[in-house]
Design an enzyme around this catalytic site. Sequence first.
Site, short mmCIF file in Angstrom:
data_model
loop_
_atom_site.label_atom_id
_atom_site.label_comp_id
_atom_site.label_asym_id
_atom_site.label_seq_id
_atom_site.Cartn_x
_atom_site.Cartn_y
_atom_site.Cartn_z
N ASN A 9 76.20 33.08 26.30
CA ASN A 9 76.91 32.16 25.41
C ASN A 9 76.72 30.76 25.96
O ASN A 9 77.26 30.42 27.01
CB ASN A 9 78.41 32.53 25.39
N LYS A 11 77.66 27.94 24.68
CA LYS A 11 78.74 27.01 24.32
C LYS A 11 78.14 25.68 23.83
O LYS A 11 77.12 25.69 23.18
CB LYS A 11 79.67 26.80 25.51
N GLY A 173 84.74 30.91 33.08
CA GLY A 173 84.33 29.62 33.64
C GLY A 173 85.14 29.20 34.85
O GLY A 173 85.06 28.06 35.29
#
Length: 252
Positions: A9, A11, A173
Amino acid sequence: MRRKLLFGNWKMNKTREEAKAFAVESVALNKYALAHNIDIGVAPAFLSLCGVKKMNPDLTVAAQNCHFEDHGAFTGEISIPMLLDLGVTWCLVGHSERRTYFAETNETCNKKLLALFANNMTPIYCVGETLAEFEANKTKDVIKEQVLVGLKGLTKENVSKLVIAYEPVWSIGTGKNASTEIAQDICHFIRELVHEQFGEVSEEVRILYGGSVKPENVKAYLSQKDVDGALVGGASLKVDSFKQLIENVVSE
Ligand code: PEP
């Protein structure tokens, strides 16, 4: 037998050129992964979907979000027919950042899942508890609600193609991993919930773990019985690190 799935991903990262460069470098990587029965894919920003597909047509590419309506007055949104127009057939739904910053609810996730399946697309439905919920021992209550509401109205056939990602919000994260025991326990719990609602097809659902997955820990997660892969943010951004993730899974 469920195939392993490693999904990146990205982002809100990478310009179109950077995304294309990754795609070019990942051509051999995709072949290597498939040869070892591992499916891989990436979720670039909308603007890079086309470029990534063009440079590496065999790589699975997902959008990070979609609207559940086909068209209309929804400024700033992207619809499923628009994604299909680009040849994009996968989409993330309900990532915690969408839930936290863009007020996405279990109900809107449900509408998106229904709309994606109505268009023969493959959703990766993200669920997970916040740190406060984890500390208050509410993880399973939260997951149950997310799964039951999110999957409402789906058919067994839909569910057989569904991918669910368990991503504890406190581990995304942050470098704070959920232990492999937690990952297995919750992924198993999700499979049981799906079984209660849809029966044996729950064995076909691929359930991923996500949250600070790195080359060093990916193998430990994927060796858990109910963890069929990983959704990876930070460690999927550089092709070398993505490669390392795949190689470490292969060395299982
Ligand atoms: C994510 O974005 O879904 C994710 C799990 O991010 P990270 O791997 O960086 O924790």
